[in-house]
Design a protein around this motif. Sequence first.
Motif, PDB file in Angstrom:
ATOM      1  N   ILE A   9      14.260  -7.734 -45.254  1.00  0.00           N
ATOM      2  CA  ILE A   9      14.955  -6.894 -46.239  1.00  0.00           C
ATOM      3  C   ILE A   9      13.926  -6.481 -47.277  1.00  0.00           C
ATOM      4  N   THR A  11      12.839  -3.067 -50.321  1.00  0.00           N
ATOM      5  CA  THR A  11      13.091  -1.772 -50.944  1.00  0.00           C
ATOM      6  C   THR A  11      12.347  -0.705 -50.158  1.00  0.00           C
ATOM      7  N   MET A  65      17.573  -0.069 -50.316  1.00  0.00           N
ATOM      8  CA  MET A  65      16.998  -1.185 -49.588  1.00  0.00           C
ATOM      9  C   MET A  65      17.380  -1.054 -48.120  1.00  0.00           C
ATOM     10  N   GLY A  66      16.526  -1.584 -47.269  1.00  0.00           N
ATOM     11  CA  GLY A  66      16.768  -1.517 -45.846  1.00  0.00           C
ATOM     12  C   GLY A  66      16.572  -2.865 -45.190  1.00  0.00           C
ATOM     13  N   ALA A  67      17.247  -3.042 -44.068  1.00  0.00           N
ATOM     14  CA  ALA A  67      17.084  -4.228 -43.237  1.00  0.00           C
ATOM     15  C   ALA A  67      16.393  -3.792 -41.953  1.00  0.00           C
ATOM     16  N   VAL A  76      21.008   0.131 -44.191  1.00  0.00           N
ATOM     17  CA  VAL A  76      20.561   0.653 -45.480  1.00  0.00           C
ATOM     18  C   VAL A  76      21.699   0.590 -46.497  1.00  0.00           C
ATOM     19  N   THR A  98      25.182   0.126 -41.279  1.00  0.00           N
ATOM     20  CA  THR A  98      24.484  -0.725 -40.314  1.00  0.00           C
ATOM     21  C   THR A  98      24.698  -0.126 -38.939  1.00  0.00           C
ATOM     22  N   ILE A 107      23.874  -9.048 -41.186  1.00  0.00           N
ATOM     23  CA  ILE A 107      22.770  -8.250 -41.733  1.00  0.00           C
ATOM     24  C   ILE A 107      23.198  -7.508 -42.998  1.00  0.00           C
ATOM     25  N   ALA A 108      24.353  -6.850 -42.966  1.00  0.00           N
ATOM     26  CA  ALA A 108      24.824  -6.107 -44.136  1.00  0.00           C
ATOM     27  C   ALA A 108      25.056  -7.047 -45.315  1.00  0.00           C
ATOM     28  N   LYS A 110      23.458  -9.841 -45.929  1.00  0.00           N
ATOM     29  CA  LYS A 110      22.140 -10.210 -46.446  1.00  0.00           C
ATOM     30  C   LYS A 110      21.543  -9.055 -47.252  1.00  0.00           C
ATOM     31  N   LEU A 111      21.698  -7.840 -46.754  1.00  0.00           N
ATOM     32  CA  LEU A 111      21.175  -6.652 -47.432  1.00  0.00           C
ATOM     33  C   LEU A 111      21.851  -6.437 -48.782  1.00  0.00           C
TER      34      LEU A 111
END
Length: 174
Positions: A9, A11, A65-67, A76, A98, A107-108, A110-111
Amino acid sequence: MSELHNITIRTLGSEDAERFIALRLEALKANPEAFSTTYEETIQDKNLLDTWKTRLTPTLDLFTMGAFVGDTLVAVATLKRETYVKLRHKASLVGVYTTPAQRGKGIAKKLISAIIEKAKELDGLEQINLTVASDNEAARHLYLSLGFQVFGTEKNALKQNGVYSDEDYMALAL
């Protein structure tokens, strides 16, 4: 959720514009009901790459921010702080997406958790707002699990191809 160990993760910046655009166009096709802009409107921008290079350059009031799984951008989200003095205590979480193959893996969460932590570092920021399609149960559940609370619903918030969608307004106190 051991798969989360392979997630990075960070920016995003102007150097991520091509990857971001590819994911954004996928999002606009796969989940048009989740965005106020359309795929067609987006691709009409003759300077799309330059537009997003500029938009992805982080500032104190706007960052995305992106994963990543490896080098692949899979999720994102953008935080946009209000600019007017009386509204600067608030920011909006927008553009959350996502890719379908990576959904349901945390994932979302965590992001967005990373965005919330970064938002807490912003002087004077007290609240994050968002809107979510009222019938998007997965997204609503995610936001509720992160502490967001529904404070209203806009009926007929979006209209696509003659079909209306309601949106819930949610807020998180920092």
